[in-house]
Motif scaffolding. Structure first.
Motif, short mmCIF file in Angstrom:
data_model
loop_
_atom_site.label_atom_id
_atom_site.label_comp_id
_atom_site.label_asym_id
_atom_site.label_seq_id
_atom_site.Cartn_x
_atom_site.Cartn_y
_atom_site.Cartn_z
N LEU A 92 0.82 -1.21 0.00
CA LEU A 92 0.00 0.00 0.00
C LEU A 92 0.86 1.27 0.00
O LEU A 92 0.56 2.23 -0.72
N ALA A 93 1.93 1.29 0.79
CA ALA A 93 2.78 2.48 0.86
C ALA A 93 3.38 2.81 -0.51
O ALA A 93 3.44 3.98 -0.91
N VAL A 94 3.81 1.81 -1.24
CA VAL A 94 4.39 2.01 -2.57
C VAL A 94 3.30 2.50 -3.53
O VAL A 94 3.52 3.44 -4.31
N THR A 95 2.14 1.89 -3.46
CA THR A 95 1.03 2.28 -4.33
C THR A 95 0.64 3.73 -4.08
O THR A 95 0.39 4.48 -5.03
N LYS A 96 0.59 4.13 -2.83
CA LYS A 96 0.23 5.52 -2.52
C LYS A 96 1.24 6.50 -3.12
O LYS A 96 0.85 7.56 -3.63
N VAL A 97 2.52 6.16 -3.08
CA VAL A 97 3.54 7.03 -3.67
C VAL A 97 3.34 7.12 -5.18
O VAL A 97 3.39 8.21 -5.76
N LEU A 98 3.10 5.99 -5.84
CA LEU A 98 2.87 5.98 -7.29
C LEU A 98 1.64 6.81 -7.66
O LEU A 98 1.67 7.60 -8.61
N LEU A 99 0.56 6.63 -6.91
CA LEU A 99 -0.66 7.38 -7.19
C LEU A 99 -0.46 8.87 -6.94
O LEU A 99 -0.95 9.71 -7.70
N ALA A 100 0.27 9.21 -5.89
CA ALA A 100 0.56 10.62 -5.61
C ALA A 100 1.38 11.23 -6.76
O ALA A 100 1.15 12.38 -7.14
N ASP A 101 2.33 10.46 -7.31
CA ASP A 101 3.09 10.94 -8.47
C ASP A 101 2.15 11.29 -9.61
O ASP A 101 2.30 12.32 -10.27
N LEU A 102 1.16 10.43 -9.84
CA LEU A 102 0.22 10.65 -10.94
C LEU A 102 -0.72 11.83 -10.66
O LEU A 102 -1.08 12.58 -11.57
N VAL A 103 -1.10 12.01 -9.40
CA VAL A 103 -1.92 13.18 -9.03
C VAL A 103 -1.10 14.45 -9.23
O VAL A 103 -1.57 15.42 -9.83
N ASP A 104 0.15 14.43 -8.75
CA ASP A 104 1.03 15.60 -8.90
C ASP A 104 1.27 15.94 -10.38
O ASP A 104 1.40 17.10 -10.74
N GLY A 105 1.33 14.91 -11.23
CA GLY A 105 1.58 15.11 -12.65
C GLY A 105 0.33 15.44 -13.45
O GLY A 105 0.40 15.65 -14.66
N GLY A 106 -0.82 15.46 -12.80
CA GLY A 106 -2.06 15.81 -13.47
C GLY A 106 -2.78 14.66 -14.15
O GLY A 106 -3.79 14.86 -14.82
N GLY A 107 -2.29 13.44 -13.99
CA GLY A 107 -2.90 12.28 -14.64
C GLY A 107 -4.05 11.66 -13.87
O GLY A 107 -4.89 10.97 -14.44
N LEU A 108 -4.10 11.89 -12.56
CA LEU A 108 -5.15 11.35 -11.71
C LEU A 108 -5.77 12.45 -10.87
O LEU A 108 -5.11 13.44 -10.55
N THR A 109 -7.00 12.23 -10.52
CA THR A 109 -7.67 13.07 -9.54
C THR A 109 -8.10 12.17 -8.39
O THR A 109 -8.26 10.96 -8.57
N THR A 110 -8.27 12.73 -7.23
CA THR A 110 -8.63 11.94 -6.06
C THR A 110 -9.72 12.63 -5.26
O THR A 110 -9.86 13.85 -5.31
N LYS A 111 -10.51 11.83 -4.57
CA LYS A 111 -11.50 12.38 -3.66
C LYS A 111 -11.61 11.45 -2.46
O LYS A 111 -11.38 10.24 -2.58
N PRO A 112 -11.93 12.01 -1.31
CA PRO A 112 -12.04 11.17 -0.12
C PRO A 112 -13.22 10.21 -0.26
O PRO A 112 -14.15 10.46 -1.03
N PRO A 113 -13.17 9.11 0.48
CA PRO A 113 -14.27 8.15 0.40
C PRO A 113 -15.58 8.75 0.89
O PRO A 113 -15.58 9.59 1.79
N VAL A 114 -16.66 8.36 0.25
CA VAL A 114 -17.99 8.79 0.67
C VAL A 114 -18.62 7.62 1.39
O VAL A 114 -18.73 6.53 0.85
N SER A 115 -19.00 7.85 2.62
CA SER A 115 -19.61 6.76 3.38
C SER A 115 -20.67 7.31 4.31
O SER A 115 -20.44 8.29 5.02
N ASP A 116 -21.82 6.67 4.29
CA ASP A 116 -22.89 7.01 5.20
C ASP A 116 -22.79 6.19 6.48
O ASP A 116 -23.59 6.36 7.37
#
Length: 123
Positions: free
Chosen positions: A79-103
């Motif tokens: 998970l730690a490695v995946t989060k770094v990779l995803l953050a790279d993609l968010v920083d580069g403009g390739g991904l967007t993120t939103k917090p989980p929605v839960s009722d």
């Protein structure tokens, strides 16, 4: 012997031939706040900066919104490695993120029972 489509990074007998943290250049902290259930989705634009094979795989997976935990499972990375990779993609403009929605509260008994029932149906 490498499995078809996995390239030289996986071996049937030995498993992953490259240490997971090599994929993230040894970085362990993402630059973006992500938790297990944060949703990530491709923006449709090509991210700037270096894209390794795992970055490209993550980007392909995220054509539809996915939780961070599911991306990690598909990539077969910690998970730690995946989060770094995803953050790279968010920083580069390739991904967007939103917090989980839960009722529901994460320890809500009805929610936990529904998850357990779903898992049992999968087995």
């Amino acid at each position: 012997m490498a499995t078809a489509g996995d390239g030289p990074w996986l071996d049937d007998a030995a498993g992953r031939l490259v240490r997971p943290f090599t994929v993230s250049d040894g970085r362990t902290r993402p630059t973006v706040e992500l938790d297990l259930m944060s949703q990530v989705m491709a923006t449709g634009t090509t991210p700037f900066g270096y894209l390794g094979p795992e970055h490209a795989q993550a980007l392909e997976l995220c054509r539809a919104p996915l939780p961070v935990a599911e991306v990690a499972a598909h990539l077969k990375l910690p998970l730690a490695v995946t989060k770094v990779l995803l953050a790279d993609l968010v920083d580069g403009g390739g991904l967007t993120t939103k917090p989980p929605v839960s009722d529901h509260h994460p320890t809500d008994r009805a929610l936990l029972e529904a998850v357990l029932d779903g898992l049992r149906r999968q087995l």
